[in-house]
Write a protein that holds these residues in place. Sequence first.
Motif, mmCIF file in Angstrom:
data_model
loop_
_atom_site.group_PDB
_atom_site.id
_atom_site.type_symbol
_atom_site.label_atom_id
_atom_site.label_comp_id
_atom_site.label_asym_id
_atom_site.label_seq_id
_atom_site.Cartn_x
_atom_site.Cartn_y
_atom_site.Cartn_z
ATOM 1 N N SER A 1 9.454 72.319 41.100
ATOM 2 C CA SER A 1 9.464 71.151 41.979
ATOM 3 C C SER A 1 9.496 69.879 41.136
ATOM 4 O O SER A 1 9.020 69.861 40.022
ATOM 5 C CB SER A 1 8.239 71.175 42.874
ATOM 6 N N HIS A 2 10.020 68.778 41.729
ATOM 7 C CA HIS A 2 10.235 67.576 40.918
ATOM 8 C C HIS A 2 10.057 66.333 41.774
ATOM 9 O O HIS A 2 10.626 66.206 42.836
ATOM 10 C CB HIS A 2 11.661 67.608 40.364
ATOM 11 N N THR A 3 9.207 65.421 41.317
ATOM 12 C CA THR A 3 9.011 64.146 41.986
ATOM 13 C C THR A 3 9.588 63.043 41.110
ATOM 14 O O THR A 3 9.257 62.949 39.935
ATOM 15 C CB THR A 3 7.513 63.882 42.229
ATOM 16 N N CYS A 4 10.441 62.218 41.688
ATOM 17 C CA CYS A 4 11.123 61.191 40.912
ATOM 18 C C CYS A 4 10.213 59.984 40.670
ATOM 19 O O CYS A 4 9.430 59.614 41.553
ATOM 20 C CB CYS A 4 12.386 60.729 41.628
ATOM 21 N N PRO A 5 10.334 59.347 39.506
ATOM 22 C CA PRO A 5 9.579 58.119 39.248
ATOM 23 C C PRO A 5 9.907 57.053 40.289
ATOM 24 O O PRO A 5 11.079 56.844 40.618
ATOM 25 C CB PRO A 5 10.065 57.696 37.859
ATOM 26 N N GLY A 6 8.889 56.410 40.821
ATOM 27 C CA GLY A 6 9.111 55.363 41.807
ATOM 28 C C GLY A 6 9.443 55.871 43.192
ATOM 29 O O GLY A 6 9.728 55.098 44.094
ATOM 30 N N GLN A 7 9.409 57.194 43.375
ATOM 31 C CA GLN A 7 9.734 57.750 44.689
ATOM 32 C C GLN A 7 8.675 57.336 45.693
ATOM 33 O O GLN A 7 7.474 57.442 45.434
ATOM 34 C CB GLN A 7 9.806 59.276 44.604
ATOM 35 N N ALA A 8 9.127 56.862 46.854
ATOM 36 C CA ALA A 8 8.180 56.318 47.821
ATOM 37 C C ALA A 8 7.310 57.408 48.438
ATOM 38 O O ALA A 8 6.106 57.273 48.550
ATOM 39 C CB ALA A 8 8.936 55.557 48.907
ATOM 40 N N SER A 9 7.926 58.493 48.898
ATOM 41 C CA SER A 9 7.129 59.592 49.432
ATOM 42 C C SER A 9 7.326 60.799 48.538
ATOM 43 O O SER A 9 8.448 61.159 48.233
ATOM 44 C CB SER A 9 7.519 59.920 50.878
ATOM 45 N N PHE A 10 6.229 61.389 48.086
ATOM 46 C CA PHE A 10 6.326 62.432 47.085
ATOM 47 C C PHE A 10 6.773 63.756 47.685
ATOM 48 O O PHE A 10 6.773 63.957 48.892
ATOM 49 C CB PHE A 10 4.985 62.609 46.368
ATOM 50 N N PHE A 199 14.088 52.815 52.775
ATOM 51 C CA PHE A 199 13.306 51.671 53.251
ATOM 52 C C PHE A 199 11.910 51.661 52.625
ATOM 53 O O PHE A 199 11.374 50.592 52.309
ATOM 54 C CB PHE A 199 13.196 51.691 54.773
ATOM 55 N N GLN A 200 11.315 52.835 52.450
ATOM 56 C CA GLN A 200 10.000 52.863 51.804
ATOM 57 C C GLN A 200 10.081 52.323 50.382
ATOM 58 O O GLN A 200 9.219 51.555 49.954
ATOM 59 C CB GLN A 200 9.434 54.290 51.804
ATOM 60 N N ARG A 201 11.113 52.730 49.644
ATOM 61 C CA ARG A 201 11.261 52.202 48.283
ATOM 62 C C ARG A 201 11.489 50.692 48.304
ATOM 63 O O ARG A 201 10.951 49.951 47.488
ATOM 64 C CB ARG A 201 12.438 52.892 47.575
ATOM 65 N N LYS A 206 7.050 47.391 43.045
ATOM 66 C CA LYS A 206 7.244 48.307 41.912
ATOM 67 C C LYS A 206 5.933 48.693 41.241
ATOM 68 O O LYS A 206 5.814 49.783 40.680
ATOM 69 C CB LYS A 206 8.190 47.681 40.884
ATOM 70 N N ASP A 207 4.956 47.796 41.313
ATOM 71 C CA ASP A 207 3.691 48.105 40.650
ATOM 72 C C ASP A 207 2.675 48.773 41.575
ATOM 73 O O ASP A 207 1.540 49.048 41.176
ATOM 74 C CB ASP A 207 3.074 46.834 40.070
ATOM 75 N N ALA A 208 3.092 49.060 42.831
ATOM 76 C CA ALA A 208 2.176 49.681 43.784
ATOM 77 C C ALA A 208 2.095 51.189 43.537
ATOM 78 O O ALA A 208 3.086 51.835 43.185
ATOM 79 C CB ALA A 208 2.636 49.431 45.216
ATOM 80 N N LYS A 209 0.915 51.751 43.751
ATOM 81 C CA LYS A 209 0.718 53.195 43.558
ATOM 82 C C LYS A 209 1.429 53.992 44.639
ATOM 83 O O LYS A 209 1.973 55.068 44.387
ATOM 84 C CB LYS A 209 -0.781 53.514 43.565
ATOM 85 N N ASP A 298 -4.116 62.694 48.438
ATOM 86 C CA ASP A 298 -3.613 61.407 47.940
ATOM 87 C C ASP A 298 -3.089 61.479 46.511
ATOM 88 O O ASP A 298 -3.085 60.481 45.794
ATOM 89 C CB ASP A 298 -4.699 60.315 48.007
ATOM 90 N N SER A 299 -2.617 62.650 46.120
ATOM 91 C CA SER A 299 -2.088 62.804 44.766
ATOM 92 C C SER A 299 -0.774 63.558 44.804
ATOM 93 O O SER A 299 -0.719 64.645 45.356
ATOM 94 C CB SER A 299 -3.084 63.555 43.878
#
Length: 306
Positions: A1-10, A199-201, A206-209, A298-299
């Motif tokens: 599985s892979h989550t992209c950097p800056g992805q709005a929803s994981f 839209f989420q992105r 950019k600095d938001a968790k 939340d992770s």
Amino acid sequence: SHTCPGQASFVGGMSEHSLAGIAGGVVGTLVAHPFDLVKVRMQTGDGVLGSSSLALLSNTVKKEGPLALFRGISFPLLGYVPVNTVTFGVYGKALSHLQTLRGCNNQNSNSFLAGSLAGIAQCPVCIPIETLKIRMQSQMTGGNANLNRQPGALFRGPIDAVVSILKTEGIRGIYRGITATASRDAFGYGLYFMFFEGFQRMFTPKDAKEPGHIATLFAGGLSGIGCYACCYPLDTIKSRIQSLGHHISMSRAIWDLWAKQGLHGFFKGITPTLLRAFPENAAILYTYDRVLRMLCNDSADSCDKD
């Protein structure tokens, strides 16, 4: 599985996406059903209850009572549990694999492809539910009973509808509009998830968790508006096919509607649809996103699995 950097929803596991999607679907159905009934009657009633959404709403409540606005809700409320299980579960799984295979430079197309696969996958579950819902919503009762397009006795409830349709039309009666539904949902769900992720992105600093509450609500609402606006003609054709008690091809339904009402006929009922699109999909996708995050503590890492 892979989550992209800056992805709005994981990207979470399939079961987490499914459970979050079920929660979102229940909330969205309660918000949207009265709007949906007005839309279906505008699409299938040929103007017998009024030419505007407000006139139709007024006539329905006045002659059939306010509970008529929730006619047929048991099918989507209960039936969309398996629909959302498949839709959101397949979306999460497909997105994970696509991002692993294609990388993070194709986030929009990854979301579109994953959404399209999810839309096609849920069709076998969705079509009977939508057919029964539309047949019940499009039948008129009380002072409007004489205006029904479909002759014959009215369905007394969901079970009676299933038994009556199977008895008179067979299994094909339950599975009407396969081509129209698959066309709408492959295109529609692709746009839906692509818009939501995009839209989420867009709304997330950019600095938001992670996306904020307002960002997620607006992303969900705007995704619904964009999806419905693009797919509405296909939805109209699907509704007209499923409201009938006999077989009609998609091409024939398109031609008949064009001959009777022209281009305008394909967009009848779009006003209540777009009015409902924002609150409904804000509710669905906000609930989905937040429940998904809750299930994953939340992770992203705790849910970043197959």
